[in-house]
Each structure stands twice: as C-alpha cells, then as structure tokens.
Design a protein around this motif. Sequence first.
Motif, PDB file in Angstrom:
ATOM      1  N   LYS A  88      63.285   8.695  24.878  1.00  0.00           N
ATOM      2  CA  LYS A  88      63.265   9.183  23.498  1.00  0.00           C
ATOM      3  C   LYS A  88      61.888   9.745  23.147  1.00  0.00           C
ATOM      4  N   SER A 105      63.092   2.058  29.471  1.00  0.00           N
ATOM      5  CA  SER A 105      63.310   3.426  29.936  1.00  0.00           C
ATOM      6  C   SER A 105      63.936   4.283  28.852  1.00  0.00           C
ATOM      7  N   LEU A 106      64.847   3.702  28.075  1.00  0.00           N
ATOM      8  CA  LEU A 106      65.462   4.443  26.978  1.00  0.00           C
ATOM      9  C   LEU A 106      64.413   4.814  25.933  1.00  0.00           C
ATOM     10  N   GLU A 107      63.516   3.887  25.640  1.00  0.00           N
ATOM     11  CA  GLU A 107      62.440   4.179  24.701  1.00  0.00           C
ATOM     12  C   GLU A 107      61.555   5.296  25.237  1.00  0.00           C
ATOM     13  N   LEU A 127      73.032   1.255  28.863  1.00  0.00           N
ATOM     14  CA  LEU A 127      72.393   2.002  27.784  1.00  0.00           C
ATOM     15  C   LEU A 127      72.607   3.489  28.033  1.00  0.00           C
ATOM     16  N   THR A 186      70.639   4.518  31.474  1.00  0.00           N
ATOM     17  CA  THR A 186      69.657   3.655  32.126  1.00  0.00           C
ATOM     18  C   THR A 186      70.130   2.213  32.128  1.00  0.00           C
ATOM     19  N   TRP A 204      76.364   2.200  33.192  1.00  0.00           N
ATOM     20  CA  TRP A 204      75.139   2.433  32.427  1.00  0.00           C
ATOM     21  C   TRP A 204      75.206   1.632  31.121  1.00  0.00           C
ATOM     22  N   ARG A 226      64.491   7.403  17.647  1.00  0.00           N
ATOM     23  CA  ARG A 226      63.795   6.249  18.203  1.00  0.00           C
ATOM     24  C   ARG A 226      63.897   5.060  17.245  1.00  0.00           C
ATOM     25  N   THR A 233      72.747   7.459  25.895  1.00  0.00           N
ATOM     26  CA  THR A 233      72.577   8.229  24.673  1.00  0.00           C
ATOM     27  C   THR A 233      72.702   9.715  24.989  1.00  0.00           C
ATOM     28  N   THR A 245      70.019   3.315  20.513  1.00  0.00           N
ATOM     29  CA  THR A 245      71.115   3.423  21.478  1.00  0.00           C
ATOM     30  C   THR A 245      72.260   4.327  21.029  1.00  0.00           C
ATOM     31  N   GLU A 255      68.295   5.234  36.573  1.00  0.00           N
ATOM     32  CA  GLU A 255      68.262   6.100  35.407  1.00  0.00           C
ATOM     33  C   GLU A 255      68.847   7.455  35.776  1.00  0.00           C
TER      34      GLU A 255
END
Length: 301
Positions: A200, A195-197, A170, A190, A168, A266, A172, A261, A150
């Motif tokens: 956010k 991890s993205l969630e 994912l 990530t 990567w 979210r 944003t 994404t 990440e």
Amino acid sequence: MSYAEIDTVKRELLVRYLEAWVPAALHRARRVIYAHGYADADGGAAAEAAMRVLAEQSDLVRGRELAMVATGDDLGAISERLSAIQEQSGAGAGLAVHTISGGTDGRLPVGLKAIGAQRVPVLGFLDASGTGSPPAPATVAALTAGKPAEVILVLPAGASTDSLRTGWPLFTSVELAVSDEPGELLAFGTTAGKSLEGFKEALWSVDEFAGVRYRDPGDPDRHLIDISLTPHPGPLRRELLAHLEQVGEATVTELRTFALTETVYRAADATRVLHGLVDAGTVARRPSHGRLGGDVVIALA
C-alpha cells in the motif's frame, strides 16, 4: 491519452516494491526467488526493469542466492538482455536468471518447482492485462509454495479475482483508470500482513502520471482518486460508513484493518478519516474522550 502511462505506473510500482522487498527477503533467508510471468507481453520492459533492481542488490547477494524465473510465449531476445544485465551486475553465481518460453500458465508452476521455490521467500509479478484473460488459478496458486509468498497481478478490465484468491489470506485490488470505463485491475496477494502494508505504501508513493488515477473496486460511486501520498478520503469515508452500517460498531483497530484489507487505502488513512468523522459528529465513539486508540469503539451517530 495512451496506455503507455499505465504501463509506466505498473513498472514504477513494481520497481518500488522490489527495491523494498529484495533486501528484506535476503535478510530473512539465504535463498530468494522472484517470478516474472508474461515477460514478453510488453517487449520485456518490465522484466528488464525488475532485473536491474535485482542486479543493484549485488552486495547483498554475495553468500546468498537470488534467482529470477521469467516465463512467456517466446523469450529468446529478452533472455539475452536479462543475462546481459546479470553479467554486468558483478554478483556472480549468487544472482541467477532462468527464462522459460512456452507460455506462463504452462511453464511457471513447473519452473517454480524445478528451482525449489518451496518454503523460501517468493514474489511473483503476473501482468496478464494484454492477454484478454486472467492467469489460470493454478498458476497463481503455485506461488503460495513460498514462505512468505506474495504476488502482484494485473488483470484485463472487467476481470474477476474470485478464482485467484485461493491460498492468499490477505488480498486487495485497485483499478488503474483513465476514464469512467473499467480499468485494468491491479491486485496483490500475500501471506504476511507487513507485506500488505508495504504494498500500500508503494501504491501511493508512485509518481503521478497525467490521466492515470486509481479507483477502489469497493466504492459504489466509482470515484476516481488522484495518486498522492495523502489520497482523497471520499471513497474511504463512504466505505467505512457503509461497513459500520452493516456491522453496527467496530473498534478503531478493526476499522484500520478493514481499510487495509478491503479497500485501496492504508490503515493510517482510516485513522485520518475517523478523526474527521468524530469531529463532524457523523460517528460516535466510546469512550467519548481521550486519544483515538485502537480499542476505542466507533458506531454511527
């Protein structure tokens, strides 16, 4: 309005994300690495804040290895302060700090390789906003050796992330704005969806500081969004409608993924906006009744 508030927002976001990331990473693996680039760019404030978070996990570190590698132009005094925090933590040899002077682009990839950052959880924080240019693509790509990997990036206003996305799946970004002018660009990459969630959630959970707001780079109207647990839905509404106009129709699951994404929002924010669009008759759903589940198809009315 000074940029001190923006620095505060960035530090709080880093601290909040680290507080969640470290326990989860140590639960997953016996070795965990946190990489902090440009550690001297703000006088070491962000690096010290990060080190305090790592030190607070001393109970979790025992029997495991948590390492911080910090790079920058000249880390002499900062190195001493980081070592002092490490010694006071009581974590012993399980918590290690490695500082490398000589520049982040030249030293971070080498440092990561030297401490064995391959196939262990790795989180990088690279705030290049004060350098006038983004990190070298090779520097950012070096972090992808981790598993999972990440990175939190901060880039100068107007910078592009195109060359930094390699490796990567994912990715944003969001602007940290204080006016109508372009703001610093905060990006997150990530290899793991959860991890993205988590990022956010941390993004919208930071305390609001006077004058600092977010802007979605994908919003053609460049709307400024107050930092809030329930952010203003306007930009997301416009982006979802534009996406539907482009693709024709999409499931609720696909639109939730798009929001997660491709926007600053979210997945849960997308569900909230879709309910409003359906109720207003702006979009049609198939089937027309029942719960707005993930397999429901949405199209422009």
